[in-house]
Enzyme design. Structure first.
Site, mmCIF file in Angstrom:
data_model
loop_
_atom_site.group_PDB
_atom_site.id
_atom_site.type_symbol
_atom_site.label_atom_id
_atom_site.label_comp_id
_atom_site.label_asym_id
_atom_site.label_seq_id
_atom_site.Cartn_x
_atom_site.Cartn_y
_atom_site.Cartn_z
ATOM 1 N N HIS A 43 1.027 -1.051 0.025
ATOM 2 C CA HIS A 43 0.057 -0.023 -0.215
ATOM 3 C C HIS A 43 0.890 1.074 -0.120
ATOM 4 O O HIS A 43 2.166 1.057 0.265
ATOM 5 C CB HIS A 43 -0.951 0.035 1.237
ATOM 6 C CG HIS A 43 -0.274 0.066 2.472
ATOM 7 N ND1 HIS A 43 -0.142 -1.143 3.551
ATOM 8 C CD2 HIS A 43 0.505 1.220 3.162
ATOM 9 C CE1 HIS A 43 0.536 -0.846 4.349
ATOM 10 N NE2 HIS A 43 0.850 0.404 4.375
HETATM 11 C C1 T46 Z 1 2.745 0.455 6.950
HETATM 12 C C2 T46 Z 1 3.431 -0.763 7.111
HETATM 13 C C3 T46 Z 1 5.037 -0.269 7.271
HETATM 14 C C4 T46 Z 1 -4.748 -0.514 12.990
HETATM 15 O O1 T46 Z 1 -5.804 -0.613 13.458
HETATM 16 N N1 T46 Z 1 -4.131 0.446 13.645
HETATM 17 C C5 T46 Z 1 -2.591 0.869 12.946
HETATM 18 O O2 T46 Z 1 -2.064 1.894 13.516
HETATM 19 C C6 T46 Z 1 -2.039 0.221 11.984
HETATM 20 C C7 T46 Z 1 -0.669 0.451 11.465
HETATM 21 C C8 T46 Z 1 -2.908 -0.899 11.358
HETATM 22 N N2 T46 Z 1 -4.138 -1.334 12.023
HETATM 23 C C9 T46 Z 1 -5.041 -2.370 11.550
HETATM 24 C C10 T46 Z 1 -5.371 -2.030 9.881
HETATM 25 C C11 T46 Z 1 -5.233 -3.497 9.509
HETATM 26 O O3 T46 Z 1 -6.746 -4.195 10.012
HETATM 27 O O4 T46 Z 1 -4.179 -3.661 11.532
HETATM 28 C C12 T46 Z 1 -4.229 -4.293 10.670
HETATM 29 C C13 T46 Z 1 -2.976 -4.633 9.864
HETATM 30 O O5 T46 Z 1 -2.596 -3.570 9.214
HETATM 31 P P1 T46 Z 1 -1.826 -3.599 7.754
HETATM 32 O O6 T46 Z 1 -2.542 -4.732 7.097
HETATM 33 O O7 T46 Z 1 -2.021 -2.268 6.891
HETATM 34 O O8 T46 Z 1 -0.217 -4.072 7.916
HETATM 35 P P2 T46 Z 1 1.081 -3.932 7.030
HETATM 36 O O9 T46 Z 1 1.987 -4.851 7.789
HETATM 37 O O10 T46 Z 1 0.483 -4.277 5.688
HETATM 38 O O11 T46 Z 1 1.040 -2.528 7.015
HETATM 39 C C14 T46 Z 1 1.602 -1.848 8.293
HETATM 40 C C15 T46 Z 1 0.917 -0.441 8.589
HETATM 41 O O12 T46 Z 1 -0.454 -0.505 8.322
HETATM 42 C C16 T46 Z 1 1.189 0.501 7.414
HETATM 43 O O13 T46 Z 1 0.991 1.838 7.630
HETATM 44 O O14 T46 Z 1 3.026 1.472 6.331
HETATM 45 O O15 T46 Z 1 3.073 -1.574 8.224
#
Ligand code: T46
Length: 141
Positions: A50
């Site tokens: 993303h």
């Molecule tokens: C990024 C990379 C480096 C929350 O509820 N609060 C938060 O602060 C974050 C970061 C995520 N979430 C939720 C959103 C999703 O439902 O946790 C779940 C997992 O997040 P995501 O699939 O976006 O995780 P990554 O590892 O793909 O990405 C993360 C961060 O979301 C993103 O901002 O830049 O790490």
């Protein structure tokens, strides 16, 4: 200009241990509003995929390593993050992916905004459209 911007996090450690201090707006170039960390990783489960519209972040592998792909829509770069004294800037409008996590990886991320799902662009084609439109606006104005 390289997409890989590193922030040096000096090790103040001594013979007892390593020791790194991160101060909002001092050792890093923004005010920290949020931090999170990723652990219990596995090499075959990449994350990210993303871009953020406004958010700026700094990622630090406080343990282990992972490979970042950074892409601004015009070119891509890769970087293996593997040092607790090195922060990788993830600028806004940069598509990012994290691959090849080591099993012991602990990826610590500092962010300049609170969590906002509306700030995410999670589809690569939408991301390309967004950055190319923005570049067009900039050229025209
Ligand atoms: C990024 C990379 C480096 C929350 O509820 N609060 C938060 O602060 C974050 C970061 C995520 N979430 C939720 C959103 C999703 O439902 O946790 C779940 C997992 O997040 P995501 O699939 O976006 O995780 P990554 O590892 O793909 O990405 C993360 C961060 O979301 C993103 O901002 O830049 O790490």
């Amino acid at each position: 200009m390289s997409l890989v911007k590193l922030v040096d996090l000096p090790n103040l450690g001594d013979n007892r241990s390593g020791f790194v201090v991160i101060e909002s707006t001092q050792s890093i170039p923004f005010e920290i509003k949020r931090l999170y960390y990723i652990f219990n990783t596995s090499g075959d489960k990449p994350r990210g995929f993303h871009a953020h519209i406004d958010l700026k972040q700094i990622a630090v592998c406080v343990k282990g390593s992972c490979r970042f792909i950074l892409d601004d829509g015009f070119h891509k770069e890769e970087f293996i993050l593997s040092s607790p004294t090195q922060g990788l800037m993830i600028e806004s409008l940069t598509w990012h992916e994290m691959h090849d996590f080591s099993e012991d990886c602990v990826l610590f991320v500092l962010a300049n905004r609170h969590y906002d799902e509306d700030d995410y662009i999670r589809n690569y084609d939408d991301f390309l459209r967004f950055v190319k439109n923005k570049a067009g606006e900039w050229v025209c104005s």
